[in-house]
Enzyme design. Structure first.
Site, short mmCIF file in Angstrom:
data_model
loop_
_atom_site.label_atom_id
_atom_site.label_comp_id
_atom_site.label_asym_id
_atom_site.label_seq_id
_atom_site.Cartn_x
_atom_site.Cartn_y
_atom_site.Cartn_z
N GLY A 1 5.58 -6.11 -8.74
CA GLY A 1 5.26 -5.98 -10.16
C GLY A 1 6.47 -5.95 -11.08
N ASN B 1 -4.27 -9.80 -4.28
CA ASN B 1 -4.50 -8.35 -4.35
C ASN B 1 -4.74 -8.03 -5.83
OD1 ASN B 1 -4.45 -5.59 -4.33
ND2 ASN B 1 -2.27 -5.40 -3.83
N TRP B 2 -5.99 -7.84 -6.16
CA TRP B 2 -6.32 -7.64 -7.58
C TRP B 2 -6.02 -6.22 -8.06
CZ3 TRP B 2 -11.69 -10.56 -8.13
CH2 TRP B 2 -11.42 -11.94 -8.17
N GLU C 1 1.73 1.20 -3.17
CA GLU C 1 1.13 1.98 -4.27
C GLU C 1 0.26 3.11 -3.72
OE1 GLU C 1 -0.54 -1.31 -6.44
OE2 GLU C 1 1.47 -1.94 -7.06
N SER D 1 6.14 -10.00 -6.61
CA SER D 1 6.48 -10.94 -7.69
C SER D 1 6.42 -12.41 -7.28
CB SER D 1 7.86 -10.60 -8.28
OG SER D 1 7.82 -9.30 -8.86
N GLY E 1 -0.09 -9.63 -9.51
CA GLY E 1 -0.26 -10.10 -10.89
C GLY E 1 -0.63 -11.57 -11.04
P1 PGA Z 1 2.89 -8.43 -7.52
O1 PGA Z 1 2.19 -7.44 -6.48
O2 PGA Z 1 2.64 -9.84 -7.04
O3 PGA Z 1 2.25 -8.15 -8.82
O4 PGA Z 1 4.35 -8.11 -7.49
C1 PGA Z 1 2.20 -7.69 -5.12
C2 PGA Z 1 1.47 -6.61 -4.37
O5 PGA Z 1 1.54 -5.45 -4.78
O6 PGA Z 1 0.82 -6.87 -3.36
#
Ligand code: PGA
Length: 259
Positions: free
Chosen positions: A176, A9-10, A97, A216, A238
């Site tokens: 994140g 997921n960019w 988000e 994460s 990320g």
């Molecule tokens: P992250 O994001 O790996 O940066 O924690 C995951 C996501 O929001 O799908």
């Protein structure tokens, strides 16, 4: 056996040029791996070009959002038909988000899920509890409710359709933050999600639906999740932005699955 899905997921990262460079640098041999679905969910403006670049590889293209109508006076929105035409197969829906910053509620997510199925796209439905909900002991109830509302009104008619659904357990507090859920907790949440699916769809169909973990995930911890029978892959933000890191995560899951 459910095929694992490793999904990048960019988010709102990478210009068109940067997106194209990612694929140019992505290890050639990995582009042909079988037994794992490797899905890249890129920003809208990069989709058409990436779709051409992915031709002849086993990489799969995904989007990060869409509107539920096929067309109409919705300034700034992108429709499922537009996604289909440029070669998109998966679409992330209900990411926290979007729920948080763009006021998407369960009703909107439900409309989008229905629309994705109608237009032949495979939804990646994101569900997950906030820190506050977790601390109040509401995790299981929140997950069950999000699943139920997202799939409200959909019936277990077409087996093929349900095989295309992916549900991502994404605890909001793990996204994140560099603080992933523990493997055992993520597995338990995945089981709660599958139970909620069974309540809605009966016993049999949910055995075909993939439930993955996101929040994460990185090279060091991916197999902590993917090695668990209830977890069928990962949604990675990320750590998916660098081609080498994304490639190493795919390799890790590939080797683990081959034993
Ligand atoms: P992250 O994001 O790996 O940066 O924690 C995951 C996501 O929001 O799908």
């Amino acid at each position: 056996m459910r095929q694992p899905a490793i999904i990048a997921n960019w988010k709102m990262y990478k210009t068109l040029t940067e997106a194209e460079e990612f694929l140019q640098r992505f290890p050639e041999e990995l582009g042909h791996v079988s037994g794992i679905e490797m899905i890249i969910c890129a920003p809208f403006v990069a989709l058409a070009s990436l779709s051409r670049q992915m031709e002849g590889t086993s990489l799969i293209l995904g989007a990060q959002n869409m509107h539920w109508e096929k067309d109409g006076p919705f300034t700034g929105e992108i429709s499922p038909l537009m996604l289909r035409e440029v070669g998109v197969r998966y679409v992330i829906l209900g990411h926290s988000e979007r729920r948080m910053h763009f006021s998407e509620d369960d009703e909107i997510v439900n409309k989008k899920i229905k629309s994705a199925f109608t237009f032949g796209l495979s939804p990646i439905l994101c569900v997950g509890e906030s820190l506050e909900q977790r601390e109040r002991g509401q995790t299981d109830a929140v997950l069950a409710q999000q699943v139920r509302k997202a799939l409200d009104g959909l019936h277990p008619r077409e087996e093929e359709m349900w095989g295309r659904l992916v549900v991502a357990y994404e605890p909001v507090w793990a996204i994140g933050t560099g603080k992933p859920a523990g493997g055992a907790d993520a597995e338990q949440a995945a089981e709660v999600i599958r139970l909620a699916l069974q309540e809605q769809l009966g016993q049999e169909l949910p055995t075909k639906i993939r439930v993955i973990y996101g929040g994460s995930v990185n090279e060091a911890n991916i197999t902590e999740f993917s090695s668990r029978p209830a977890i069928d892959g990962a949604l990675i933000g990320g750590s998916s932005l660098k081609e080498q890191s994304f490639a190493r995560m795919i390799q890790a899951v590939y080797h683990e699955r081959r034993g």
